[in-house]
Design an enzyme around this catalytic site. Sequence first.
Site, PDB file in Angstrom:
ATOM      1  N   GLY A  83      -6.120   9.624  53.773  1.00 53.38           N
ATOM      2  CA  GLY A  83      -4.700   9.314  53.844  1.00 53.38           C
ATOM      3  C   GLY A  83      -3.855  10.303  53.056  1.00 53.38           C
ATOM      4  N   SER A 182     -11.374  13.636  54.992  1.00 58.75           N
ATOM      5  CA  SER A 182      -9.948  13.934  54.936  1.00 58.75           C
ATOM      6  C   SER A 182      -9.445  13.896  53.489  1.00 58.75           C
ATOM      7  CB  SER A 182      -9.183  12.973  55.852  1.00 58.75           C
ATOM      8  OG  SER A 182      -7.882  13.440  56.089  1.00 58.75           O
ATOM      9  N   TYR A 183      -8.463  13.035  53.159  1.00 62.30           N
ATOM     10  CA  TYR A 183      -7.995  12.975  51.770  1.00 62.30           C
ATOM     11  C   TYR A 183      -9.069  12.420  50.841  1.00 62.30           C
ATOM     12  CZ  TYR A 183      -4.780  12.891  47.858  1.00 62.30           C
ATOM     13  OH  TYR A 183      -4.187  13.140  46.638  1.00 62.30           O
ATOM     14  N   ASP A 418     -11.243  21.129  64.142  1.00 63.14           N
ATOM     15  CA  ASP A 418     -10.185  20.412  63.434  1.00 63.14           C
ATOM     16  C   ASP A 418      -9.142  21.405  62.939  1.00 63.14           C
ATOM     17  OD1 ASP A 418      -8.671  18.614  61.920  1.00 63.14           O
ATOM     18  OD2 ASP A 418      -9.997  18.818  60.181  1.00 63.14           O
ATOM     19  N   HIS A 471     -11.526  16.274  63.509  1.00 62.54           N
ATOM     20  CA  HIS A 471     -11.299  15.885  62.120  1.00 62.54           C
ATOM     21  C   HIS A 471     -12.232  14.766  61.663  1.00 62.54           C
ATOM     22  CE1 HIS A 471      -8.973  15.705  58.450  1.00 62.54           C
ATOM     23  NE2 HIS A 471      -8.664  14.431  58.638  1.00 62.54           N
TER      24      HIS A 471
END
Length: 494
Positions: A83, A182-183, A418, A471
């Site tokens: 996120g 991701s985050y 990605d 991703h």
Amino acid sequence: MALSFSSIFSFSLLFATLPLLILAAPESALITHLPGFSGAFPSKHYSGYITVDEVNGRNLFYYFVVSERNPAKDPVVLWLNGGPGCSSFDGFVYEHGPFNFESGGSTGSLPKLHLNPYSWSKVSNIIYLDSPAGVGLSYSNTTSDYNTGDLKTASDSHTFLLKWFQLYPEFLQNPFYITGESYAGVYVPTLSYEVAKGIQVGAKPILNFKGYMVGNGVCDTVYDGDALVPFVHGMGLISEDLFQEVHNACRGSYWNPVNDKCQTILDKVDSEISDLNIYDILEPCYHGSEIKEVTQNSKLPLSFRRLGETNRPMPVRKRIFGRAWPLRAPVRDGRVPSWNELASSGSVPCTNDEVATTWLNNEAVRSAIHAQPVSSIGEWAICTGKLYFVHDAGSMIKYHKNLTLLGYRALIYSGDHDMCVPFTGSEAWTRSLGYNITDSWRPWYRNDQVSGYIQGYTHDLTFLTIKGAGHTVPEYKPQEALYFYTHWLTGQKI
């Protein structure tokens, strides 16, 4: 995380009495059924809340899937989506959870659940955690808790783990790994550092922490920020002339334009790639929110996952046109804009998450998984706009260096199509650690086909790409993802 004397004493007392507690996971957390699924679970499932702050009433929600193979010996793996502000049910529903979710057919109808042949619970016990409070089904009774950041999130997640292993002491001896994407490229190393620090100071119970894994994860402002232009050039998305122009104007640094000319040409690069799907440049990009009809004989886009070994299409989610991250320097120090702000709308950009949203906001589902009802904590959203989140941990390179030098294993993997967090940045920062190469760049195979490329370093650091994946790697390449996940966890050569 600094533990008080009373906390350490309580943990020590508990640890001393473990033989009395090693009976079974808490039966009150056992999930006996799930709306939308008929049949027997292939293993036990548990879920519920763990309070990480009694004073403020900060509660983190987890869903625990026991391994379908050998629960007593298989690793325990924590999974975190990123996120910041996104629920780990993203991984559960759309990536490597025990079920594939099939749309109910009409808006608002309950999805149908089918067993996922490529679930990561085939080879591991796996905890899906909604973190920090305010994300997914996690919540706080104090709204100021939603002002948070990297360091507070790591501390709370460490508290969660200590309390979780108190509830499930039979898993304390299992190898433990922390993973995410991701985050979570920030969440994973910062939490791993908290866990390693806790082990060093003797925080009880002592976790059998072995290492961590990050997929398409952000890491460092400069390396991530400079990754996009070489990526789009290498993929043939911008011309050689434009690449040379932007390279010369920006002097090889793209994350922080050095002059007006650099900014102007970077804007041209952005314009050239603006209609692509940022999460996977190969996948169709739908310039609107309508749901496309898919027939039995149609050519399926990658966003449609197949059910088991059949050819029946399973509409999971559409990637809608839009952007999740600013394309340059995706993570800078200071406040991180929420996903809703980045979209300039009320929804997460590029996604239609109707299946997960419908299922997790159904009251029968909430009851079955022991979650608070919608009336108490509000609706589940794949990514929340509640948080005021600050990136306050800086570059992750120092964390990776510290952890690998302490002997913890690390796998950094990237779907190579990605554009959100391009592999070019991850490959560059792993090389920047300066470790000697122990396994030179080579292809790795699944079913006699090249599935990606791998490079190994000293200190048990591995960088791996997955060919054709976007991703969220297990969503695009579930077979290949389960393969490298299994081999890495067990220490086998990939």
